[in-house]
Design a protein around this motif. Structure first.
Motif, PDB file in Angstrom:
ATOM      1  N   ALA A  94       0.835  -1.210   0.000  1.00  0.00           N
ATOM      2  CA  ALA A  94       0.000   0.000   0.000  1.00  0.00           C
ATOM      3  C   ALA A  94       0.868   1.256   0.000  1.00  0.00           C
ATOM      4  CB  ALA A  94      -0.946  -0.005   1.197  1.00  0.00           C
ATOM      5  N   ASP A  95       1.908   1.261   0.821  1.00  0.00           N
ATOM      6  CA  ASP A  95       2.787   2.435   0.915  1.00  0.00           C
ATOM      7  C   ASP A  95       3.571   2.685  -0.361  1.00  0.00           C
ATOM      8  OD1 ASP A  95       1.924   2.805   3.525  1.00  0.00           O
ATOM      9  OD2 ASP A  95       3.718   1.895   4.430  1.00  0.00           O
ATOM     10  N   ALA A  96       3.886   1.633  -1.099  1.00  0.00           N
ATOM     11  CA  ALA A  96       4.714   1.757  -2.302  1.00  0.00           C
ATOM     12  C   ALA A  96       3.911   2.056  -3.562  1.00  0.00           C
ATOM     13  CB  ALA A  96       5.528   0.476  -2.506  1.00  0.00           C
ATOM     14  N   CYS A  97       2.606   2.195  -3.448  1.00  0.00           N
ATOM     15  CA  CYS A  97       1.782   2.424  -4.639  1.00  0.00           C
ATOM     16  C   CYS A  97       2.270   3.653  -5.405  1.00  0.00           C
ATOM     17  CB  CYS A  97       0.317   2.604  -4.253  1.00  0.00           C
ATOM     18  SG  CYS A  97      -0.746   2.852  -5.697  1.00  0.00           S
ATOM     19  N   PRO A  98       2.578   3.492  -6.691  1.00  0.00           N
ATOM     20  CA  PRO A  98       3.088   4.616  -7.476  1.00  0.00           C
ATOM     21  C   PRO A  98       1.992   5.537  -8.021  1.00  0.00           C
ATOM     22  CG  PRO A  98       3.050   2.650  -8.813  1.00  0.00           C
ATOM     23  CD  PRO A  98       2.607   2.237  -7.443  1.00  0.00           C
ATOM     24  N   PHE A  99       0.750   5.154  -7.826  1.00  0.00           N
ATOM     25  CA  PHE A  99      -0.368   5.961  -8.308  1.00  0.00           C
ATOM     26  C   PHE A  99      -0.967   6.747  -7.142  1.00  0.00           C
ATOM     27  CE2 PHE A  99      -0.094   2.306 -11.206  1.00  0.00           C
ATOM     28  CZ  PHE A  99       0.120   2.986 -12.400  1.00  0.00           C
ATOM     29  N   PRO A 100      -1.651   7.849  -7.423  1.00  0.00           N
ATOM     30  CA  PRO A 100      -2.206   8.686  -6.351  1.00  0.00           C
ATOM     31  C   PRO A 100      -3.466   8.064  -5.736  1.00  0.00           C
ATOM     32  CG  PRO A 100      -2.798   9.613  -8.472  1.00  0.00           C
ATOM     33  CD  PRO A 100      -1.898   8.436  -8.750  1.00  0.00           C
TER      34      PRO A 100
END
Length: 184
Positions: free
Chosen positions: A89-95
């Motif tokens: 969840a923390d590494a998600c590259p999308f907003p």
């Protein structure tokens, strides 16, 4: 030491097929000696704690065998610890905070997914949809939702994901499973 895990089942309770009632899934987990089994939705999400020293792969095998024994059919499963889910969840590259849950999905893989698997996909042909790879996960931004995504079909073709178990969750479920593993 007690560890908290999420269990992700693939392809159950779809159109009345491969039924795995969530109360029975909790019972299966408890009969295996795991504690605090809780489920989320009917699509095969559970959280449990265990004192077992077995790792994710051994727990996955144990649970798959117990489900097959109980229900009479094989269900591919993934077991992931709470820290891993939070890291995804923390590494998600999308907003993520700016998107609706149906617009962002995490495709969890049973093992590492080499970027070469996806190299032949013409990303520009699917814009505004896009994807990014992470640690045993693929993030899919599908503005019209997964049901209308043309890119999702390409990303999950057998020729692309051969040898991997893949199961997708929308972002609302991703966040909820992180919360549930923290609460356990």
């Amino acid at each position: 030491m007690t560890q908290t895990y999420a269990l992700l089942l693939r392809g159950i309770n779809v159109s009345g097929h491969r039924k795995v009632p969530m109360p029975e899934l909790r019972t299966v987990l408890e009969e295996l000696g795991h504690q605090n089994a809780r489920t989320y939705l009917q699509s095969g999400n559970a959280v449990f704690t265990t004192d077992s020293a077995a790792g994710e792969d051994a727990l996955t095998t144990q649970i798959e065998e117990a489900i097959e024994s109980r229900f009479g059919f094989r269900v591919d499963c993934l077991v992931r610890d709470g820290d891993y889910l939070a890291a995804v969840a923390d590494a998600c590259p999308f907003p993520a905070a700016e998107l609706e849950g149906k617009q962002l999905h995490a495709f969890y893989f049973s093992g590492p997914a080499d970027p070469e698997r996806f190299a032949a996909i013409d990303r520009a042909a699917y814009l505004p949809e896009d994807f990014a790879l992470g640690d045993r996960v693929l993030y899919l931004h599908a503005p019209e939702g997964l049901g209308r995504s043309k890119l999702a079909d390409v990303l999950t073709r057998p020729s692309v994901v051969k040898g991997l178990v893949v199961t997708a969750r929308n972002w609302n479920t991703v966040v909820k499973l992180v919360e549930m593993t923290r609460e356990a």
